[in-house]
Every structure is written in C-alpha cells, then in structure tokens.
Design a protein around this motif. Structure first.
Motif, PDB file in Angstrom:
ATOM      1  N   GLY A 122       0.819  -1.207   0.000  1.00 50.31           N
ATOM      2  CA  GLY A 122       0.000   0.000   0.000  1.00 50.31           C
ATOM      3  C   GLY A 122       0.849   1.251   0.000  1.00 50.31           C
ATOM      4  N   LEU A 123       0.213   2.323  -0.441  1.00 50.98           N
ATOM      5  CA  LEU A 123       0.890   3.620  -0.494  1.00 50.98           C
ATOM      6  C   LEU A 123       0.930   4.251   0.886  1.00 50.98           C
ATOM      7  CD1 LEU A 123      -0.955   4.913  -3.659  1.00 50.98           C
ATOM      8  CD2 LEU A 123       1.479   4.428  -3.529  1.00 50.98           C
ATOM      9  N   LYS A 124       1.927   5.080   1.107  1.00 47.80           N
ATOM     10  CA  LYS A 124       1.917   5.890   2.329  1.00 47.80           C
ATOM     11  C   LYS A 124       0.820   6.940   2.190  1.00 47.80           C
ATOM     12  CE  LYS A 124       6.826   5.504   3.310  1.00 47.80           C
ATOM     13  NZ  LYS A 124       8.080   6.030   2.816  1.00 47.80           N
ATOM     14  N   LYS A 125       0.285   7.366   3.317  1.00 48.47           N
ATOM     15  CA  LYS A 125      -0.808   8.354   3.281  1.00 48.47           C
ATOM     16  C   LYS A 125      -0.448   9.563   2.436  1.00 48.47           C
ATOM     17  CE  LYS A 125      -3.217   9.931   6.796  1.00 48.47           C
ATOM     18  NZ  LYS A 125      -3.458  10.352   8.213  1.00 48.47           N
ATOM     19  N   GLU A 126       0.755  10.051   2.618  1.00 52.65           N
ATOM     20  CA  GLU A 126       1.148  11.286   1.933  1.00 52.65           C
ATOM     21  C   GLU A 126       1.357  11.089   0.427  1.00 52.65           C
ATOM     22  OE1 GLU A 126       2.472   9.992   4.654  1.00 52.65           O
ATOM     23  OE2 GLU A 126       4.635   9.698   4.439  1.00 52.65           O
ATOM     24  N   GLU A 127       1.373   9.836  -0.037  1.00 44.55           N
ATOM     25  CA  GLU A 127       1.545   9.588  -1.478  1.00 44.55           C
ATOM     26  C   GLU A 127       0.216   9.461  -2.216  1.00 44.55           C
ATOM     27  OE1 GLU A 127       5.565   6.769  -1.173  1.00 44.55           O
ATOM     28  OE2 GLU A 127       3.578   5.833  -1.086  1.00 44.55           O
ATOM     29  N   VAL A 128      -0.879   9.322  -1.460  1.00 45.18           N
ATOM     30  CA  VAL A 128      -2.138   8.895  -2.072  1.00 45.18           C
ATOM     31  C   VAL A 128      -2.726   9.948  -3.019  1.00 45.18           C
ATOM     32  CG1 VAL A 128      -4.543   8.271  -1.568  1.00 45.18           C
ATOM     33  CG2 VAL A 128      -2.690   7.256  -0.247  1.00 45.18           C
TER      34      VAL A 128
END
Ligand SMILES: *Cc1c(COP(=O)(O)O)cnc(C)c1O
Length: 222
Positions: free
Chosen positions: A131-137
C-alpha cells in the motif's frame, strides 16, 4: 458453525456498531472473504444472504468464479501482480489493492468495462505491508486520471496486528480523514466514497470510524 448462524451474529454486531456510530446498517457492506474455504462454503454464504465475495489470489478466485459467476459481486482484495491482471479482469467487480501506477496502467489496458478500484493505503507505515503511504495517495490518484477504465471508488487499509485498540482506531481514523479529503475534491474519476476497512477481529472499530465495506473471513465462513 454454519454460515447462516455466523452471519446472524455478525449482522447483529454490525447493527450495534452502526447504532453506536449513529449510522444506518445498510451503509456497511459485508464482504465474505472465502480464501480459506471451498466453493461449497462460499455457496452456503450466498444462500445465507451474502452477495459480496472476496478472494485474494487469482487461481482460487477463478475456481470459485467458474462455479458462482454473477450470483455474487466479486472483490479482489489481495496483492495483485501486474501479469495476473489479464486473468481476472473480466470476472472482477472491485479491486481493493490498487497501489502503483504500473498496475493502474495494466488494469486500464486489459479492462473491457470500467473497474471499480480502491487505493490500498499503508496507514500505519509498516514495512511488511503493501500500500501507499498516506502522503503519497493524493498525487497517486491525480496520476490515475488518464486511465479511463478505472474508477477510484474508495480507499482500503489493513490495521496492524496489535492488541491495542487505540492503535487500530487511529489507523482507521487516518484512512477516513484521507477519504474525506479526496471525496471533497469531487474528481469525476475518483468519487472516493467507499472505505474498505475492518476484518474479523476489528470490524466494529472500523464501523465506528466510518467503514462502508468490511472484509470478513474467519468469523463468517471460516
Ligand atoms: C484474509 C483477508 C481478510 C479477512 O480476514 P479475517 O481476519 O479472516 O476476517 C480481509 N482482508 C484481506 C485483505 C485479507 O487478505
């Protein structure tokens, strides 16, 4: 336990959690995760009233699909290798594990209908989780705009395997706030109204934090 008895218990618990959260129980879809069980058991779930089934690997998914076809709405919830997309794309309704552009590109290329996708987010930043990091979404979602066969209907996460309920709650709340942020952008290709979070051990917390899809394996079908 037969699936019908398990389902009654889970529905009661869903209803209680919804009441506590001031939500309606039909805001929460129960996805029966059938990855540990046979086709017969999956059919038992359908007979008990389940309509959404989830699988995490392509071969077992296709085996069940062959026997059940459109009697269920199909959710692919596992890590999806790019080269496997073509095997499942015509059968699947939702993909919960969109986590990279190469995968979005392949889904877009192979799809013959619009595919509902959820972006998988690693809210707790565990090294072992996909999964992506929150800041990458957000930037990832913007990059998906050209892929016309993909509709980003929501976000998905898994809570860390810990006892501490506060950590689990914090994970789900983090996904919820991100989902709200994206929803408010009103992107036509990314309505982002769904929150896929909560499994056998933590679905009540997930409902309290806004889950619209809970993915239940063990507690429902085994
Ligand atoms: C297996 C699995 C589930 C269901 O887990 P249970 O704890 O058995 O309810 C939910 N989501 C994902 C992504 C899974 O792989």
């Amino acid at each position: 336990m037969d699936v019908q008895t398990n389902l009654q218990t889970i529905e009661q618990r869903v209803e209680q959690a919804c009441q506590l959260a001031g939500r309606k129980k039909d805001e929460v879809k129960i996805i029966a995760v059938t990855k540990y069980v046979t086709v017969e058991r999956a059919k038992e779930a359908l007979a008990a009233g389940i309509t959404h089934l989830g699988e995490n690997r392509d071969d077992p998914f296709l085996t069940k699909y062959e026997s059940i076809k459109n009697d269920a709405t199909w959710h692919f919830i596992g890590t999806l290798q790019t080269r496997k997309v073509k095997n499942i794309i015509d059968q699947v309704d939702y993909i919960h594990s969109l986590d990279r552009i190469s995968l979005a590109e392949e889904i877009n290329k192979r799809a013959n209908k619009k595919i509902k996708c959820l972006v998988q987010v690693n809210v707790s930043n565990e090294a072992t989780k996909h999964g992506l990091k929150k800041e990458e979404v957000l930037s990832f979602i913007h990059k998906c705009e050209p892929y016309k066969m993909i509709e980003i209907v929501g976000l998905m996460t898994m809570a860390p395997l810990v006892e501490d309920q506060e950590i689990i709650k914090h994970t789900f709340a983090g996904l919820k706030s991100l989902q709200e942020e994206i929803k408010q952008l009103q992107l036509p290709y990314a309505p982002c109204t769904e929150l896929s979070m909560g499994m056998s051990n933590d679905f009540e917390i997930a409902i309290l934090e806004g889950a619209t899809m809970i993915r239940i394996g063990t507690a429902l079908v085994g």
